[in-house]
Design a protein around this motif. Structure first.
Motif, PDB file in Angstrom:
ATOM      1  N   ILE A   1       1.768  17.231   2.011  1.00 48.19           N
ATOM      2  CA  ILE A   1       2.991  17.166   2.822  1.00 48.19           C
ATOM      3  C   ILE A   1       2.654  16.657   4.222  1.00 48.19           C
ATOM      4  O   ILE A   1       3.332  15.776   4.775  1.00 48.19           O
ATOM      5  N   ARG A   2       1.599  17.217   4.769  1.00 47.16           N
ATOM      6  CA  ARG A   2       1.186  16.849   6.117  1.00 47.16           C
ATOM      7  C   ARG A   2       0.851  15.351   6.191  1.00 47.16           C
ATOM      8  O   ARG A   2       1.249  14.646   7.126  1.00 47.16           O
ATOM      9  N   THR A   3       0.128  14.859   5.180  1.00 49.17           N
ATOM     10  CA  THR A   3      -0.258  13.442   5.148  1.00 49.17           C
ATOM     11  C   THR A   3       0.982  12.555   5.028  1.00 49.17           C
ATOM     12  O   THR A   3       1.116  11.546   5.739  1.00 49.17           O
ATOM     13  N   ALA A   4       1.899  12.945   4.158  1.00 48.47           N
ATOM     14  CA  ALA A   4       3.140  12.170   3.991  1.00 48.47           C
ATOM     15  C   ALA A   4       3.907  12.102   5.310  1.00 48.47           C
ATOM     16  O   ALA A   4       4.361  11.029   5.732  1.00 48.47           O
TER      17      ALA A   4
ATOM     18  N   PRO B   1      -0.447   3.387   4.856  1.00 49.47           N
ATOM     19  CA  PRO B   1       0.400   2.836   3.787  1.00 49.47           C
ATOM     20  C   PRO B   1       1.693   2.225   4.323  1.00 49.47           C
ATOM     21  O   PRO B   1       2.168   2.582   5.399  1.00 49.47           O
ATOM     22  N   ASP B   2       2.253   1.300   3.525  1.00 53.07           N
ATOM     23  CA  ASP B   2       3.577   0.740   3.824  1.00 53.07           C
ATOM     24  C   ASP B   2       4.686   1.683   3.358  1.00 53.07           C
ATOM     25  O   ASP B   2       5.783   1.681   3.906  1.00 53.07           O
ATOM     26  N   TYR B   3       4.388   2.430   2.305  1.00 54.43           N
ATOM     27  CA  TYR B   3       5.384   3.326   1.700  1.00 54.43           C
ATOM     28  C   TYR B   3       4.770   4.695   1.445  1.00 54.43           C
ATOM     29  O   TYR B   3       3.585   4.796   1.103  1.00 54.43           O
ATOM     30  N   VAL B   4       5.592   5.714   1.592  1.00 55.44           N
ATOM     31  CA  VAL B   4       5.259   7.039   1.078  1.00 55.44           C
ATOM     32  C   VAL B   4       6.231   7.305  -0.061  1.00 55.44           C
ATOM     33  O   VAL B   4       7.452   7.295   0.141  1.00 55.44           O
ATOM     34  N   VAL B   5       5.697   7.474  -1.275  1.00 55.54           N
ATOM     35  CA  VAL B   5       6.549   7.708  -2.442  1.00 55.54           C
ATOM     36  C   VAL B   5       6.351   9.149  -2.903  1.00 55.54           C
ATOM     37  O   VAL B   5       5.220   9.561  -3.197  1.00 55.54           O
TER      38      VAL B   5
ATOM     39  N   LYS C   1       7.710   3.552   5.018  1.00 57.75           N
ATOM     40  CA  LYS C   1       9.053   3.790   4.466  1.00 57.75           C
ATOM     41  C   LYS C   1       8.992   4.947   3.478  1.00 57.75           C
ATOM     42  O   LYS C   1       8.120   4.988   2.612  1.00 57.75           O
ATOM     43  N   PHE C   2       9.933   5.850   3.610  1.00 61.58           N
ATOM     44  CA  PHE C   2       9.957   7.093   2.826  1.00 61.58           C
ATOM     45  C   PHE C   2      10.851   6.899   1.600  1.00 61.58           C
ATOM     46  O   PHE C   2      12.061   6.722   1.730  1.00 61.58           O
TER      47      PHE C   2
ATOM     48  N   LYS D   1       0.862  -1.178   0.000  1.00 61.44           N
ATOM     49  CA  LYS D   1       0.000   0.000   0.000  1.00 61.44           C
ATOM     50  C   LYS D   1       0.903   1.234   0.000  1.00 61.44           C
ATOM     51  O   LYS D   1       1.826   1.326   0.813  1.00 61.44           O
ATOM     52  N   VAL D   2       0.628   2.139  -0.910  1.00 59.91           N
ATOM     53  CA  VAL D   2       1.508   3.306  -1.030  1.00 59.91           C
ATOM     54  C   VAL D   2       0.702   4.601  -0.997  1.00 59.91           C
ATOM     55  O   VAL D   2      -0.396   4.686  -1.561  1.00 59.91           O
ATOM     56  N   TYR D   3       1.254   5.580  -0.302  1.00 51.94           N
ATOM     57  CA  TYR D   3       0.743   6.947  -0.408  1.00 51.94           C
ATOM     58  C   TYR D   3       1.644   7.652  -1.409  1.00 51.94           C
ATOM     59  O   TYR D   3       2.871   7.591  -1.297  1.00 51.94           O
TER      60      TYR D   3
END
Ligand SMILES: [Mg+2]
Length: 254
Positions: A130-133, A114-118, A142-143, A88-90
């Motif tokens: 930005i705030r959500t990330a 999410p598992d990842y923020v891309v 993971k960023f 799951k990715v943001y």
């Protein structure tokens, strides 16, 4: 001179400069095609889909197809799927990034857990994104930054690039991103995983010492700096040298 089999070619500053065509770059691709040497356009741009890159290249007189395009978006999905069967990715980014990530049924968009923020280039960036990330990264996602370019040259202007946006998220979240695009070795390694060539067969070609040439250093691939873009010869004096430096790609014999 060593005979290379696969040329990993940058776009901006190498094949074109904004709207202007760099003839020596276009000729270089034609010479490769005539000699039936293999090539991939290796760009750090994440806003365009591969087909959009092909169309842009056609406007500069380069005939190619999507099999010859590789982007940090593609390397990012490959990286994620090497870590997880489903993810799951943001996503912060534009069509090039969204299309690529969501073209894999194993990857889904998730703005809750999410598992990842891309994070890729997004000209519709908002405080909310930005705030959500930052919230998700602080909660353990993971960023990933698609690329670390601090600026994007546009005419006389240096626009804020994805690396600058990632800095903001890094400072606010307390986590450094993992960068995928050049100069990271990840984009080169992921590309070569799906190719029949080994590193010794490859030459990375570009105009930017800090991205293209360092991608070569970081991945153990020979590099060719063309002085048709961001760097001049004096920029690299006293520094680790590329395998080759040319004023323009007409000087490079195949
Ligand atoms: Mg370039």
């Amino acid at each position: 001179m060593k005979q290379y089999q696969l040329f990993l070619i940058d776009l901006d500053g190498t094949i074109y400069r904004g709207k202007d065509t760099i003839e020596s770059g276009v000729n270089f691709v034609k010479r490769l095609q005539e000699k039936q040497l293999d090539y991939i356009f290796l760009t750090n741009n994440t806003t365009r889909t591969p087909q959009m890159v092909v169309d842009k290249l056609a406007g500069h007189g380069v005939k190619t197809d999507i099999q010859h395009i590789y982007t940090p978006c593609m390397a990012t999905s490959s990286y994620i799927l090497s870590e997880k069967k489903t993810a799951k990715v943001y996503i912060i980014g534009q069509i090039g990034l969204w299309n690529e990530l969501l073209s894999h049924p194993e990857i889904s968009f998730d703005d809750q857990n999410p598992d990842y923020v891309v994070v890729g280039m997004d000209t519709d960036l908002t405080y909310h994104k930005i705030r959500t990330a930052v919230r998700h990264i602080r909660n353990g996602a993971k960023f990933i930054g698609t690329n670390s370019d601090l600026n994007l040259p546009s005419g006389d202007e240096l626009l804020p690039g994805n690396g600058s946006v990632c800095k903001m998220i890094e400072v606010a979240s307390g986590q450094k991103p993992l960068f995928i695009g050049k100069p990271s070795n990840i984009i080169v390694d992921k590309l070569l995983e799906r190719s029949p060539y080994s590193k010794q067969d490859c030459l990375i070609v570009g105009d930017n010492y800090l991205t293209d040439i360092h991608a070569g250093f970081n991945s153990g691939v020979d590099s060719l700096l063309t002085l048709t873009g961001v760097n001049k010869r004096e920029d690299i004096s006293g520094k680790r040298q590329p395998s080759y430096v040319v004023d323009n790609l007409d000087e490079f014999e195949l």
